[in-house]
Design a protein around this motif. Structure first.
Motif, PDB file in Angstrom:
ATOM      1  N   GLU B 402       0.830  -1.211   0.000  1.00 30.56           N
ATOM      2  CA  GLU B 402       0.000   0.000   0.000  1.00 30.56           C
ATOM      3  C   GLU B 402       0.864   1.261   0.000  1.00 30.56           C
ATOM      4  O   GLU B 402       0.558   2.236  -0.671  1.00 30.56           O
ATOM      5  CB  GLU B 402      -0.913   0.019   1.227  1.00 30.56           C
ATOM      6  CG  GLU B 402      -2.127  -0.864   1.090  1.00 30.56           C
ATOM      7  CD  GLU B 402      -3.094  -0.369   0.019  1.00 30.56           C
ATOM      8  OE1 GLU B 402      -3.732   0.674   0.229  1.00 30.56           O
ATOM      9  OE2 GLU B 402      -3.194  -1.017  -1.031  1.00 30.56           O
ATOM     10  N   PHE B 404       3.789   1.539  -1.242  1.00 25.81           N
ATOM     11  CA  PHE B 404       4.350   1.673  -2.585  1.00 25.81           C
ATOM     12  C   PHE B 404       3.335   2.319  -3.522  1.00 25.81           C
ATOM     13  O   PHE B 404       3.642   3.271  -4.238  1.00 25.81           O
ATOM     14  CB  PHE B 404       4.763   0.296  -3.097  1.00 25.81           C
ATOM     15  CG  PHE B 404       5.262   0.303  -4.506  1.00 25.81           C
ATOM     16  CD1 PHE B 404       6.452   0.924  -4.807  1.00 25.81           C
ATOM     17  CD2 PHE B 404       4.539  -0.290  -5.520  1.00 25.81           C
ATOM     18  CE1 PHE B 404       6.920   0.944  -6.100  1.00 25.81           C
ATOM     19  CE2 PHE B 404       5.001  -0.275  -6.815  1.00 25.81           C
ATOM     20  CZ  PHE B 404       6.192   0.346  -7.111  1.00 25.81           C
ATOM     21  N   PHE B 405       2.095   1.819  -3.499  1.00 28.05           N
ATOM     22  CA  PHE B 405       1.129   2.347  -4.459  1.00 28.05           C
ATOM     23  C   PHE B 405       0.601   3.720  -4.062  1.00 28.05           C
ATOM     24  O   PHE B 405       0.077   4.444  -4.901  1.00 28.05           O
ATOM     25  CB  PHE B 405       0.018   1.329  -4.698  1.00 28.05           C
ATOM     26  CG  PHE B 405       0.508   0.167  -5.499  1.00 28.05           C
ATOM     27  CD1 PHE B 405       0.853   0.339  -6.836  1.00 28.05           C
ATOM     28  CD2 PHE B 405       0.718  -1.064  -4.927  1.00 28.05           C
ATOM     29  CE1 PHE B 405       1.360  -0.709  -7.576  1.00 28.05           C
ATOM     30  CE2 PHE B 405       1.225  -2.117  -5.658  1.00 28.05           C
ATOM     31  CZ  PHE B 405       1.549  -1.944  -6.993  1.00 28.05           C
ATOM     32  N   VAL B 408       3.620   5.675  -5.822  1.00 30.60           N
ATOM     33  CA  VAL B 408       3.775   5.615  -7.271  1.00 30.60           C
ATOM     34  C   VAL B 408       2.459   5.476  -8.010  1.00 30.60           C
ATOM     35  O   VAL B 408       2.396   5.689  -9.195  1.00 30.60           O
ATOM     36  CB  VAL B 408       4.682   4.451  -7.713  1.00 30.60           C
ATOM     37  CG1 VAL B 408       6.038   4.582  -7.110  1.00 30.60           C
ATOM     38  CG2 VAL B 408       4.053   3.139  -7.361  1.00 30.60           C
ATOM     39  N   GLY B 409       1.396   5.121  -7.313  1.00 28.53           N
ATOM     40  CA  GLY B 409       0.122   4.954  -7.998  1.00 28.53           C
ATOM     41  C   GLY B 409      -0.392   6.285  -8.498  1.00 28.53           C
ATOM     42  O   GLY B 409       0.186   7.331  -8.238  1.00 28.53           O
TER      43      GLY B 409
END
Lengths: 341, 737
Positions: B402, B404-405, B408-409
């Motif tokens: 989570e 990470f996204f 970068v999401g």
């Protein structure tokens, strides 16, 4: 001790090598297409011009996030590939810069329309229609009927068999959401997404992951761009590609020069080169089945025939804008993603 | 000797640092050079007058960046004391003052003035708008900062701290500054980001809304929906901790307390998962147990069970993590299980306890420190693991993915990432303290100086049967997974087309001979070489920082030593994902601007892996008698010479451990790396993740297999380079003590 010293020297030398940068002409390329295609473009450009290319492949959403993070201090020069929406958003946010390429007269009208809608800060390089693909073996093993339309996917027998990407992280999935809204109207479009949600087994992070899972037999149906589904079929996976009967949306894969590019001249060279028929024909070598924007580029016989697909009149300006995107995604988050499955 | 030194009026070390400060100020480019730290094209491109490459003195002469001018003053002051004796009070005072003032001013101006003029609103309010700006610091600033730091430490040493030992004071100062810069500063910066609103102001409400979000703490899984990511992570980590500890213990018992013959093979089996790049195990699991996996299909055919996607979610992630982290638990427990003194167990048996009672009431309680450590490691590794949840998580989201996204999401929400990272950090630190509390202050010492003859009793029957069968089952399972991995790298398209081929290796590692040399056309070469360079650069630096710290902790006493130790060990409890996020937040803007370079990768590895160097160093150094140092000092060596000529050569095992660990980690780490890679510095693991996302399992597995062999070779090479310590320490050196 001499051995230790030797090792220290060696590692310092390695460190020096790692941190040093080439002094030759170079270009930092952010690439949002498939890895192989990205590699082919980077190496092809190196071969054609002798300019060193540093390429990072990230999805279009990730790249857009990176551009925003680096806005005050841009590190990339050019952004090639990936669905058009984030390119339009980048143009809107002033993250990309205007450029009019001498290659324009060789392009399809849709590619130039994409450029004009963004004040020439981006340009179309390929286009592809949305659809889905299914795994023949799994469909047969589960005695499921062959789907042919979007609404077929809502049938209860497909429960747990459909996979799509999360629109928050994937441009493909956002295109799906926006297409449904345009195809069925906003209310019915969201009803469709809710019905689909009940049948979804996983929202993947990356846009083309669902059809890859379908190819590998990890899901039955994957909602993706049709050219991605074709690529899986060509790679040898038992995948059938479906152009939904109600009609469908499409993407225009784009290219933008990043505002504040440190190697502007090289970026423009790449831009011009990437619009040539030769560069665009590289797509055939890496099994990418999009329709390329140069009118002289060759088309693969395996590529979906765009003239036979019922394409909607996709409003890139409206649905590519940040505000509309944010609104739709928030609505999806609040009304669809929280429903039990 | 020391008295003689303090009456000298030439101070080579001081002269060196004063000179270094002036070189940094007048000769080297003050700001970071765009071509990278080791690019030297600036020498030809307008240096020293061009604004981008000018040293501070040239900038000032051209009337630019005038706020740098005050730095000249603390650089001038030490010149006045160069001819003084060390014992004169003015010597220490001037050095301390100029060092402290110079260093603080340098830091203050770095943070105060950024790319858009003043960084803080109150500065603008105070001095008005500011239309100049500055980028990240470069060689010049770095050298001047070091000069100030070491002027300060020499001043403190001259005041008499730590017996006036300049080397020790400087080493302490150096370690404090680097740890503060690369551990505390980024963490603090990240914690702050959780409170920032979209407009850039600070607000408690923003934090609260993100922290109390349903997506984080929701309990929907009890009603058929999904639970919050925090619960998911916690449940997963506890399960992984418990199971890996239990399995680790099982294997340790098999090795030490059974008639099992193939102990070497078992050892080798435990090393494999440690040098396996992430994802590989997850991929193998999918290919075996996925909806169309070999085993699933087989079971469906034979028993007529409907195949399902059970693997995607908690079960799959759990199996993959247990496979990956059991060896770590084993390595922790083997030492402890071996260390339990047989004489205690014999004593219990003499007192007529049966084997089972001995095991439950004597052996097991004595293993508590090992069990606690193994659980803690499993817990933290699971919390920080990124690769397995990404591949196998399905809709089961955990904190690390989570985070990470969130970064970068498409939502790009640094604040949310920071909040998630705080939760993650809170979990791991609580586990850390829970472990300490559980162990308490009891003594578990069983290895004493006294003779400890005797052998460990075999396990009781009712224990040995289940233990041996579990070990055999799990060991067999691990072997099957690795055979599958190797096989997977050699087939055309797993599950669809099983023709054997070297295609994936060729795609990744092809070379073409041209005039002018070899052209590396394989798609993996770029990331492969980068990974090798970065790992090779990080490993020795990690070892150096770790061993110097260990030296200070074991051999010196100074005020605040406990806090110092905590600070150097902190990064161990911080998951890699958190390090990655915090490095992005802290080092993407001046004064330290190193994102997108190779340096940030090297730095992150050094501080991620340093605690292992410290621990290995402490363990070895406490075995070396202090009289060794003392005799070296009595013979006139200073503490630097003692460290280099006496202690270092005796530390080869510790050096090797630190080198191997940091090298291997640098090649297999993903959680922090995924945030820090850039176009120019792509690492093997992040390349592999891209291949996995592209359904190109063959290439990903082929690359990983290659990395496994490269690491084996590298470990062998390191062993050769460092050499073995063939000195019988006990017989030759400490017999007199």
């Amino acid at each position: 001790m001499t051995r230790t010293n030797l090792m220290l020297c060696a590692s310092l030398a390695a460190f020096g090598f790692a941190a040093s940068a080439a002094n030759a002409d170079k270009l930092t390329l952010y690439c949002s297409a498939e890895e192989e295609w990205c590699q082919a473009m980077a190496r092809g450009f190196e071969d054609a011009t002798g300019i060193d290319v540093n390429m990072t492949r990230k999805s279009s959403g990730e790249t857009f996030a990176q551009l925003r993070a680096e806005a005050s201090n841009p590190k990339g020069d050019i952004w090639w590939g990936g669905t058009g929406d984030p390119h339009l958003q980048a143009a809107e946010a002033g993250l990309s810069q205007e450029y009019i390429s001498p290659m324009r007269d060789q392009l399809h009208p849709w590619a130039i329309a994409q450029a004009e809608s963004a004040g020439n800060r981006t340009i179309g390089i390929y286009s592809g229609a949305l659809g889905y693909g299914y795994n023949n073996d799994l469909l047969a093993a589960n005695n499921l009927p062959e789907p042919a339309c979007w609404k077929d996917l809502l049938k209860p027998e497909y429960k747990g068999h459909v996979q799509m990407a999360n629109p928050n992280s994937s441009g493909t999935a956002y295109t799906t959401l926006a297409s449904m809204v345009q195809l069925f109207g906003e209310d019915e479009g969201f009803e469709f997404m809710k019905g689909l949600h009940a049948n979804i087994n996983q929202y993947t992070k990356s846009g083309s992951a669902p059809i890859k899972a379908a190819g590998r037999g990890e899901t039955t149906i994957g909602i993706v761009f049709m050219h991605d589904a074709v690529a899986q079929a060509v790679a040898g996976f038992p995948v059938t590609v479906v152009a939904p009967c109600e009609g469908t949306g499409y993407e225009i894969g784009s290219m933008s020069i990043i505002e504040g590019a440190r190697n502007l001249e090289e970026a423009q060279k790449f831009y011009d080169w990437a619009l040539t028929a030769e560069a665009q024909n590289l797509s055939l070598e890496v099994n990418s089945f999009q329709v390329m924007s140069n009118v002289n580029a060759q088309a693969s016989d395996k590529a979906p025939d765009m003239s036979k697909i019922n394409l909607i009149d996709y409003d890139f300006v409206k649905y590519g804008s940040s505000d509309e995107r944010k609104r739709l995604l928030q609505k999806w988050d609040e009304e669809v993603s929280v429903l039990p499955q | 000797m020391r008295d003689a030194a303090s009456t000298k009026t030439t101070h080579p070390v001081l002269t060196f640092w004063v000179l270094a400060g002036w070189v940094g100020f007048c000769l080297l480019p003050w700001y970071g050079v765009e071509d990278g730290f080791f690019g030297f094209s600036w020498l030809l491109e307008g240096y020293p007058l061009d604004e981008d490459f000018a040293p501070a003195a040239f900038l000032l002469a051209q009337g630019e960046k005038l706020w740098l001018a005050p730095l000249a003053l603390p650089l001038l002051a030490p010149l006045a004391v160069l001819r003084l004796r060390k014992s004169e009070p003015a010597y220490a005072t001037v050095l301390m003052l100029s060092g402290a003032v110079g260093f603080s001013y340098l830091v203050a101006q770095g943070f105060g003035i950024g790319i858009r003029g003043f960084t803080f609103d109150w500065l603008t309010a105070l001095f008005g708008d500011f239309d100049d700006r500055q980028y990240g610091m470069g060689y010049g600033a770095l050298l001047v900062a070091s000069a100030f730091l070491f002027l300060l430490t020499q001043g403190i040493a001259a005041r008499g701290a730590i017996n006036g030992d300049v080397f020790v004071v400087s080493a302490i100062g150096g370690v404090i500054v680097v740890v503060a810069t690369f551990v505390f500063f980024p963490i603090a910066k990240m914690l702050l980001a959780a409170f920032v609103t979209e407009e850039g102001s600070y607000s408690m409400a923003v934090f609260a809304s993100k922290f109390f979000s349903n997506r984080l703490w929701g309990l929907g899984c009890f009603q058929g929906a999904r639970c919050g990511v925090a619960w998911n992570s916690l449940i997963l980590a506890i399960l992984v901790g418990v199971i890996t500890t239990a399995l680790g213990l099982v294997f340790a018992l098999v090795v030490t307390r059974s008639g099992f013959r193939y102990k070497r093979a078992l050892r080798a089996l435990t090393v494999l998962p440690i040098i396996t790049p992430p994802f590989v195990i997850g991929l193998a699991l999918i290919l075996l147990f996925g909806l169309s996996g070999s085993v699933t299909v087989f079971v469906a055919d034979v028993f007529g069970i409907q195949p399902s996607r059970w693997l995607y979610g908690l079960p799959g992630v759990l199996i993959a993590q247990v496979l990956a982290f059991t060896p770590i638990a084993f390595l922790v427990l083997i030492g402890v299980v071996e260390g339990v003194s047989p004489s205690m167990e014999e004593a219990a048996q003499t007192l007529r306890a049966n084997k089972w009672q001995v095991f439950v009431t004597v052996s097991l309680p004595l293993m508590r420190p090992g069990l606690a450590n193994a659980f803690l490691l499993g817990f933290i590794e699971s919390m920080a693991d990124f690769g397995n949840p990404l591949v196998l998580g399905g809709n089961f989201n955990v904190l690390s993915t989570e985070i990470f996204f969130a970064i970068v999401g498409a939502q790009y929400d640094q604040g949310r990432a920071a909040v998630l990272a705080m939760v993650l950090l809170a979990f791991t630190l609580s586990a850390f303290y829970a472990q300490r509390a559980w162990l308490g202050k009891k003594s578990y010492t069983t290895v004493t100086g006294k003779g400890d003859a005797g052998v460990h009793p075999l396990m009781p029957k009712r224990l040995s049967i289940p233990v041996l069968s579990i070990a055999a089952l799990w060991g067999g399972f691990t072997v099957v997974i690795y055979v599958m991995i190797f096989y997977g790298s050699l087939v055309e398209l797993w599950g669809v087309n099983d023709t054997l081929t070297f295609k994936h290796y060729v795609t990744a590692f092809a070379v073409r001979l041209e005039e002018g040399g070899i052209r590396w056309i394989g798609s993996a070469w770029d990331s492969f070489w980068t990974t090798i360079y970065i790992a090779a650069a990080a490993a020795p630096l990690t070892a150096i920082v770790g061993l110097v710290t260990a030296y200070l902790l074991t051999r010196q006493t100074f005020a605040g030593k406990n806090a110092f130790e905590f600070g150097t060990m902190l990064s161990f409890a911080i998951p890699g994902t958190v390090i990655g996020v915090s490095y992005i937040l802290a080092f993407n803007v001046p004064p330290i601007e190193i994102t997108g370079t190779g340096i940030i990768l090297v730095v992150s590895f050094i501080f991620r892996n340093m605690p292992v160097g410290v621990r290995a160093g402490i363990a070895s150094m406490s075995q070396l008698d202090k009289s060794l140092d003392e005799s070296s000092l009595t013979l006139g060596a200073n503490s630097w010479q003692t460290f280099r000529r006496v202690i270092l050569p005796l530390l080869k095992p510790a050096i090797l451990a630190a080198l191997v660990y940091s090298f291997v980690r640098a090649m297999t780490a993903i959680s922090a790396v995924i945030f820090l890679v850039s176009a120019e510095y792509d690492m093997a693991t992040s390349y592999i993740i891209g291949r996995v996302e592209n359904n190109d399992y063959g290439l990903a597995i082929a690359y990983s297999t290659t990395l496994i062999f490269v690491m084996l070779a590298a470990i062998g090479l390191l062993q050769l380079l460092v050499g073995r310590t063939q000195i019988g320490r006990r017989t030759q050196f400490t017999s007199g003590s």
